[in-house]
Motif scaffolding. Sequence first.
Motif, short mmCIF file in Angstrom:
data_model
loop_
_atom_site.label_atom_id
_atom_site.label_comp_id
_atom_site.label_asym_id
_atom_site.label_seq_id
_atom_site.Cartn_x
_atom_site.Cartn_y
_atom_site.Cartn_z
N ALA A 19 49.24 96.32 23.29
CA ALA A 19 49.57 95.31 22.57
C ALA A 19 50.71 94.59 23.12
O ALA A 19 51.77 95.12 23.37
CB ALA A 19 49.76 95.60 21.08
N THR A 20 50.45 93.12 23.69
CA THR A 20 51.72 92.40 24.28
C THR A 20 51.66 91.18 23.61
O THR A 20 50.83 90.54 22.77
CB THR A 20 51.29 92.48 25.56
N ARG A 21 52.78 90.72 23.54
CA ARG A 21 53.21 89.50 22.99
C ARG A 21 52.42 88.12 23.83
O ARG A 21 52.62 88.25 24.92
CB ARG A 21 54.68 88.99 23.19
N PRO A 22 51.57 87.39 22.85
CA PRO A 22 51.12 86.23 23.43
C PRO A 22 51.64 85.41 24.55
O PRO A 22 52.63 84.92 24.19
CB PRO A 22 50.35 85.46 22.37
N SER A 73 53.41 86.04 27.13
CA SER A 73 54.37 86.92 27.76
C SER A 73 53.75 87.32 29.37
O SER A 73 52.70 87.43 29.60
CB SER A 73 54.66 88.01 26.93
N GLY A 103 54.01 90.45 29.98
CA GLY A 103 53.54 91.52 29.96
C GLY A 103 51.98 91.57 29.56
O GLY A 103 51.14 92.21 30.03
N GLU A 104 51.61 90.35 28.75
CA GLU A 104 50.24 90.20 28.59
C GLU A 104 49.60 89.83 29.79
O GLU A 104 48.31 90.28 30.16
CB GLU A 104 50.13 88.86 27.53
N VAL A 105 50.24 88.97 30.85
CA VAL A 105 49.55 88.61 31.88
C VAL A 105 49.19 89.68 32.82
O VAL A 105 47.99 89.90 33.56
CB VAL A 105 50.23 87.61 32.79
N VAL A 156 49.33 93.06 32.40
CA VAL A 156 48.62 94.14 31.81
C VAL A 156 46.89 93.64 31.85
O VAL A 156 46.16 94.40 32.15
CB VAL A 156 48.76 94.53 30.38
N GLY A 157 46.84 92.53 31.47
CA GLY A 157 45.57 91.90 31.43
C GLY A 157 44.89 91.92 32.88
O GLY A 157 43.63 92.41 32.95
N ALA A 189 55.47 84.06 30.37
CA ALA A 189 54.55 84.61 31.56
C ALA A 189 55.11 83.50 32.87
O ALA A 189 55.06 83.84 34.13
CB ALA A 189 53.37 84.23 31.26
#
Length: 493
Positions: A208-211, A213, A215-217, A219-220, A363
């Motif tokens: 779970a990452t902050r939208p 962020s 981290g989201e980019v 990890v995705g 991001a």
Amino acid sequence: MEIEDKFDVPEDYRLPDLTGLPGCDEIAGPRSHRLVALYFDTADLRLAARGITLRRRRGGPDPGWHLKLPKAKGVRQEITHPLTPSTKTVPVELADLVLAHTRGAPLVPVAELDTRRSVTHLRNGAGVRLAEIADDRVKGTVPEGADGMPYVERWREVEAELVEGDAKLLKKIGKRLRKAGAEPAGSASKLARLLGAAREIPGPRLAATRPGSAGEVVVGYLAGQRDALLAQDPRVRRNEEDAVHRMRVACRRLRSALKSFKGVVGGTRPLRDELKWLGEVLGEARDLEVIRARFSRALDALDDDLVTGPVRTRLGSDLLDAEHEALERIREALRGERYFALLDALDDLVAAPALTEAAARPAAELTAVAAKSWRRVARAHDAAEAAEDAAGRRAALHEVRKAAKRARYTAEAIGMTALAERAEAVQEALGLHQDGVVAAARLAAEARTARLAGEDTFTYGVLTGLERARAERAREEFPALWKKTAKAVADLL
């Protein structure tokens, strides 16, 4: 490739009139079959979690073992194996193709589907089957549901599958089926529907990452490259075209991302080392494939009087034999515990990464990482310019190429397409130079072996001269490309 659309229909559903569809001159059927399929998976449903089905089916026109690997929505690759006497042991040829998911866990029966199928064929005027409509009445049984008791469900569904027709035909068939009351299926397969109702199918493990962020980019992107690697695994085991190359690229992209974004995801050095190992395992066969094809084209382009001695054998079948040996070493590695541990580590990475404080930042701040990657390319270029001898310059230009490749992958990961394209241009231009250098070195080694065997080595000299000329031409053309690229990148950053 199996290309089909699936529909849920009520028990009293009536198939619509299928006449008048484009290209369809004959409607044959319906013809009825009884199909009894036993499905295999690990006890914790690792195949089902990936949309993979593996079954032993009796009845119908194609009894046997069927492995279906998802390729895209509505598209699956089906790999078959003849029916075997055993109902409990999966043929090793198919079990091997799902090892990246089972990782050595035993395959056991998890469900049975008893289907009464009525099939209608759509043909053109020449009798060629364009599509088939399967009207299925299904009884599904799971030996042990979520409550520990057997689970049984009955339903009806319709499948429209392309045979020799096109996507336009499939779309029109679907439109008629829906108009008659069919609904797009809620599950990708019968097995997914049955297991999903009987017990919980494990979903994707993604942190779970902050939208919006960083981290989201990151990890995705890592999850996408992990999936790309897994998708190529069975293709590599079957030695399908370009599979080794694609799997190697997924390794490189993962390793590059872990390096570039270590400020977002920490503690990945051991994983980077293992990705380097896998890339090297894959690299031997890939490099042999590329150089064999290169020499074949070069020999075909020469006049006959320039080809002397058994040079085609040494640069053709001998290299092919070496490539096959390298492929077998790849298969051996893909069956090993070290590879399974690497895959486990990738799963753990995307499920529970060691995110830093930077992961929570917007991001957009990742553009600084891309800029840093490009500065690394520029420094490598400056070092190449300062090289005092030809050998040092060749080595330095190779470092420029490697830095450009990493910059490209970094830019791709965060959606900086224009920067990625500029970095790729540098990578490809220097790739022409490096390919010529490597080919010339390989030819020199092959020529030495041929000379010791008493063979005529004239053609090796001709080819070496051509490769050196190509490498030199690429080197001479590079400064102009670099000047143009450096200016364009300065405008981007």
